[in-house]
Design a protein around this motif. Structure first.
Motif, PDB file in Angstrom:
ATOM      1  N   LEU A 281       0.840  -1.202   0.000  1.00 49.30           N
ATOM      2  CA  LEU A 281       0.000   0.000   0.000  1.00 49.30           C
ATOM      3  C   LEU A 281       0.874   1.251   0.000  1.00 49.30           C
ATOM      4  O   LEU A 281       1.872   1.321   0.711  1.00 49.30           O
ATOM      5  CB  LEU A 281      -0.869   0.044   1.263  1.00 49.30           C
ATOM      6  CG  LEU A 281      -1.983  -0.971   1.400  1.00 49.30           C
ATOM      7  CD1 LEU A 281      -2.653  -0.776   2.763  1.00 49.30           C
ATOM      8  CD2 LEU A 281      -3.021  -0.795   0.306  1.00 49.30           C
ATOM      9  N   HIS A 282       0.484   2.227  -0.799  1.00 49.62           N
ATOM     10  CA  HIS A 282       1.064   3.563  -0.731  1.00 49.62           C
ATOM     11  C   HIS A 282      -0.102   4.547  -0.764  1.00 49.62           C
ATOM     12  O   HIS A 282      -1.257   4.141  -0.905  1.00 49.62           O
ATOM     13  CB  HIS A 282       2.007   3.827  -1.911  1.00 49.62           C
ATOM     14  CG  HIS A 282       3.183   2.899  -1.980  1.00 49.62           C
ATOM     15  ND1 HIS A 282       4.323   3.089  -1.241  1.00 49.62           N
ATOM     16  CD2 HIS A 282       3.381   1.764  -2.688  1.00 49.62           C
ATOM     17  CE1 HIS A 282       5.170   2.097  -1.501  1.00 49.62           C
ATOM     18  NE2 HIS A 282       4.623   1.289  -2.374  1.00 49.62           N
TER      19      HIS A 282
ATOM     20  N   CYS B 115       4.247  10.262   0.163  1.00 53.87           N
ATOM     21  CA  CYS B 115       3.520   9.015   0.377  1.00 53.87           C
ATOM     22  C   CYS B 115       2.870   9.143   1.741  1.00 53.87           C
ATOM     23  O   CYS B 115       3.521   9.471   2.716  1.00 53.87           O
ATOM     24  CB  CYS B 115       4.447   7.815   0.349  1.00 53.87           C
ATOM     25  SG  CYS B 115       3.564   6.267   0.637  1.00 53.87           S
TER      26      CYS B 115
ATOM     27  N   GLU C 283       0.954   6.709   3.282  1.00 52.74           N
ATOM     28  CA  GLU C 283       0.556   5.424   3.860  1.00 52.74           C
ATOM     29  C   GLU C 283       1.833   4.667   4.157  1.00 52.74           C
ATOM     30  O   GLU C 283       2.622   4.418   3.252  1.00 52.74           O
ATOM     31  CB  GLU C 283      -0.324   4.645   2.871  1.00 52.74           C
ATOM     32  CG  GLU C 283      -0.775   3.289   3.366  1.00 52.74           C
ATOM     33  CD  GLU C 283      -1.711   3.375   4.558  1.00 52.74           C
ATOM     34  OE1 GLU C 283      -2.708   4.120   4.485  1.00 52.74           O
ATOM     35  OE2 GLU C 283      -1.435   2.713   5.566  1.00 52.74           O
TER      36      GLU C 283
ATOM     37  N   CYS D 143       4.752   2.409   4.332  1.00 47.81           N
ATOM     38  CA  CYS D 143       5.006   1.399   3.305  1.00 47.81           C
ATOM     39  C   CYS D 143       6.375   0.761   3.484  1.00 47.81           C
ATOM     40  O   CYS D 143       6.907   0.163   2.566  1.00 47.81           O
ATOM     41  CB  CYS D 143       4.879   2.023   1.921  1.00 47.81           C
ATOM     42  SG  CYS D 143       6.013   3.383   1.643  1.00 47.81           S
TER      43      CYS D 143
ATOM     44  N   HIS E 105       9.556   4.835   3.800  1.00 55.51           N
ATOM     45  CA  HIS E 105       8.313   5.596   3.616  1.00 55.51           C
ATOM     46  C   HIS E 105       8.513   7.106   3.774  1.00 55.51           C
ATOM     47  O   HIS E 105       8.038   7.895   2.973  1.00 55.51           O
ATOM     48  CB  HIS E 105       7.275   5.092   4.624  1.00 55.51           C
ATOM     49  CG  HIS E 105       6.093   5.977   4.787  1.00 55.51           C
ATOM     50  ND1 HIS E 105       5.179   6.161   3.772  1.00 55.51           N
ATOM     51  CD2 HIS E 105       5.676   6.742   5.824  1.00 55.51           C
ATOM     52  CE1 HIS E 105       4.244   7.008   4.198  1.00 55.51           C
ATOM     53  NE2 HIS E 105       4.523   7.376   5.425  1.00 55.51           N
TER      54      HIS E 105
ATOM     55  N   MET F 187       9.978   8.863   0.799  1.00 50.96           N
ATOM     56  CA  MET F 187       9.335   8.607  -0.488  1.00 50.96           C
ATOM     57  C   MET F 187       8.675   9.889  -0.990  1.00 50.96           C
ATOM     58  O   MET F 187       7.458   9.960  -1.156  1.00 50.96           O
ATOM     59  CB  MET F 187       8.305   7.485  -0.313  1.00 50.96           C
ATOM     60  CG  MET F 187       7.757   6.943  -1.617  1.00 50.96           C
ATOM     61  SD  MET F 187       6.708   5.530  -1.286  1.00 50.96           S
ATOM     62  CE  MET F 187       5.772   5.483  -2.818  1.00 50.96           C
TER      63      MET F 187
HETATM   64 CU   LIG Z   1       4.862   4.579   0.046  1.00 50.68          CU
END
Ligand SMILES: [Cu+2]
Lengths: 232, 208
Positions: free
Chosen positions: A153-154, A189, A191, A193, A197, A200
């Motif tokens: 998930l992202h 991002c 979510e 991940c 993360h 990102m």
């Molecule tokens: Cu992500």
């Protein structure tokens, strides 16, 4: 209020901000009212010589009013919030206005890949421009995005658009945005991940028609091939 | 006077082993690396992170710079590279990169277990003649040729690197001359079987 800190650069950013404001003021008003009442009661009925404390069970009708009345008033506020939230949700997430352009957005650990349609305006053709962590779009143009995730998930989050959309492996999620302001801002991002993360991040470049055409001419693989036909 | 003489002597000497404070800083920074590459730099296939323990400092440093500037790893089809690119961004300056590279170099290298099958080391030995020109006949790498070691890293990593070079996922950024050269070399391996053969030979070098 929020645009004071993060500019509002999409057509629906103001609608989302309106919801933030609405919730802020309604909840804020109730917070002030209840805190005010609470402190007033504490001071008004503070300990006094010769006045014994009373135990109030809250069962009498005029005592229960203190619960019922605010309860109904809060419900009325809820109805307002729900009504406006549904209207905005419909506009932003459920309604899909016809697109002028379509881009593909792919999230993976830990980068965003953006596939731009190139000069022909169509995805999945030879002149597509593929960029890592760089999204180039044109101002005042309605874009559809096709959102994919390669691994986990992202969440494709563009704060200046007030846009957040989960990216789910195995699904292609279509959404839209239209930029109202040229400039360069963050994409993140939203979510969790994996360990990368927080790193990102990407950039969105919102360009005027001229700037965008110039960028496309410079970046399109076909125009590059024209300069260096020997390469391959 | 004596101190000045010592300083002059120190300056004249070639760069010696990394300083203690540098290694300490490198070890602290390595905490992030260890999440994928393992606490001893032994690598993890699941994380697509190769063994890096004992990698030469010059090479580790250069690759970290390449990842950071995006001339390595920033290709939409380089799944592992796209994981490493943001990690390199967390190293804030050259001193950090040097420190963590020095720490990686200080970890003791060992040959990871084989995971691939079907490689013919004898056939690979003939193919390796070309590789050995830069990477050394013993596979330990030659700095003057800008070639890293090939031993003491995972066979699956060597295979994925060769496949990426052959497909142009690595070696297509015009600013990364060494990778472009390697891409040309990988193109000479006819197919996956040739890659498996040459990797099988590299594994025999590690055990020699
Ligand atoms: Cu992500």
């Amino acid at each position: 209020m929020i645009e004071y800190y993060v500019v509002a650069a999409s057509t629906y950013a103001k609608d989302i901000d309106f919801l933030f404001d609405l919730i802020f003021w309604l909840v804020g008003l109730w917070f002030m009212a209840t805190s005010g009442l609470f402190f007033w009661l504490i001071i008004r009925f503070r300990k006094r010589e010769g006045v014994p404390a009373q135990y109030i069970s809250g069962e009498k009708k005029d005592e229960k009013r203190w619960i019922h009345l605010p309860h109904y008033l809060v419900l009325v506020c809820d109805v307002f919030i729900i009504y406006f939230a549904v209207v905005v949700w419909y506009d932003v997430k459920q309604d899909l206005p016809p697109a002028d352009q379509t881009v593909r957005v792919i999230g993976q650990q830990w980068a965003w890949t953006f596939e731009h349609p190139g000069p022909d305006g169509k995805l999945d053709t030879a002149d597509d421009i593929v960029k890592v962590n760089e999204l180039h779009i044109q101002k005042d143009t309605l874009y559809h995005y096709k959102l994919e995730a390669r691994d986990v998930l992202h969440n494709f989050s563009v704060p200046v658009f007030r846009l957040k959309q989960d990216a789910i492996p195995g699904r292609v999620i279509t959404g839209w945005f239209e930029a109202t302001m040229a400039g360069e801002w963050d994409i993140q991002c939203a979510e969790i991940c994996g360990i990368g993360h927080g790193l990102m991040g990407a950039r969105i470049h919102i360009e005027t028609a001229d700037q965008h055409a110039a960028w496309m001419a410079a970046e399109s693989p076909l125009s590059l091939a024209a300069y260096a036909p020997a390469q391959k | 006077m004596a101190a000045a003489a010592l300083l002059a002597l120190a300056a004249a000497l070639p760069p010696g082993p990394a300083r203690a404070d540098e290694l300490e800083r490198g070890e602290a920074l390595f905490d992030l690396c260890s999440q994928c590459h393992g606490s001893q730099g032994q690598g993890s296939k699941l994380a697509l992170a190769p063994a890096i323990a004992g990698l030469k400092q010059w090479y580790a440093e250069r690759q970290l710079h390449n990842f950071k500037s995006g001339i390595r790893g920033k290709n939409p089809d380089d799944v592992a590279g796209l994981r490493m690119h943001p990690m390199s961004l967390s190293l804030k300056d050259d001193a950090d990169i040097t420190a963590v590279a020095a720490y990686v170099a200080s970890l003791s290298a060992s040959q990871p277990a084989s995971t691939l099958e079907g490689g013919d080391a004898a056939k690979g030995a003939a193919l390796y003649a070309v590789c050995g020109a830069c990477h050394g006949p013993d596979g330990n790498g030659i700095q003057q040729m800008n070639a890293p070691r090939l031993v003491h890293t995972n066979d699956w990593y060597l295979l994925s690197a060769l496949e990426k070079y052959k497909a142009g996922v690595r070696g297509s950024n015009p600013k990364n001359a060494n990778a472009i050269m390697m891409r040309g070399m990988a193109a000479q391996l006819a197919d996956q079987q040739a890659m498996l053969d040459v990797i099988a030979h590299i594994e025999t070098l590690a055990r020699r």
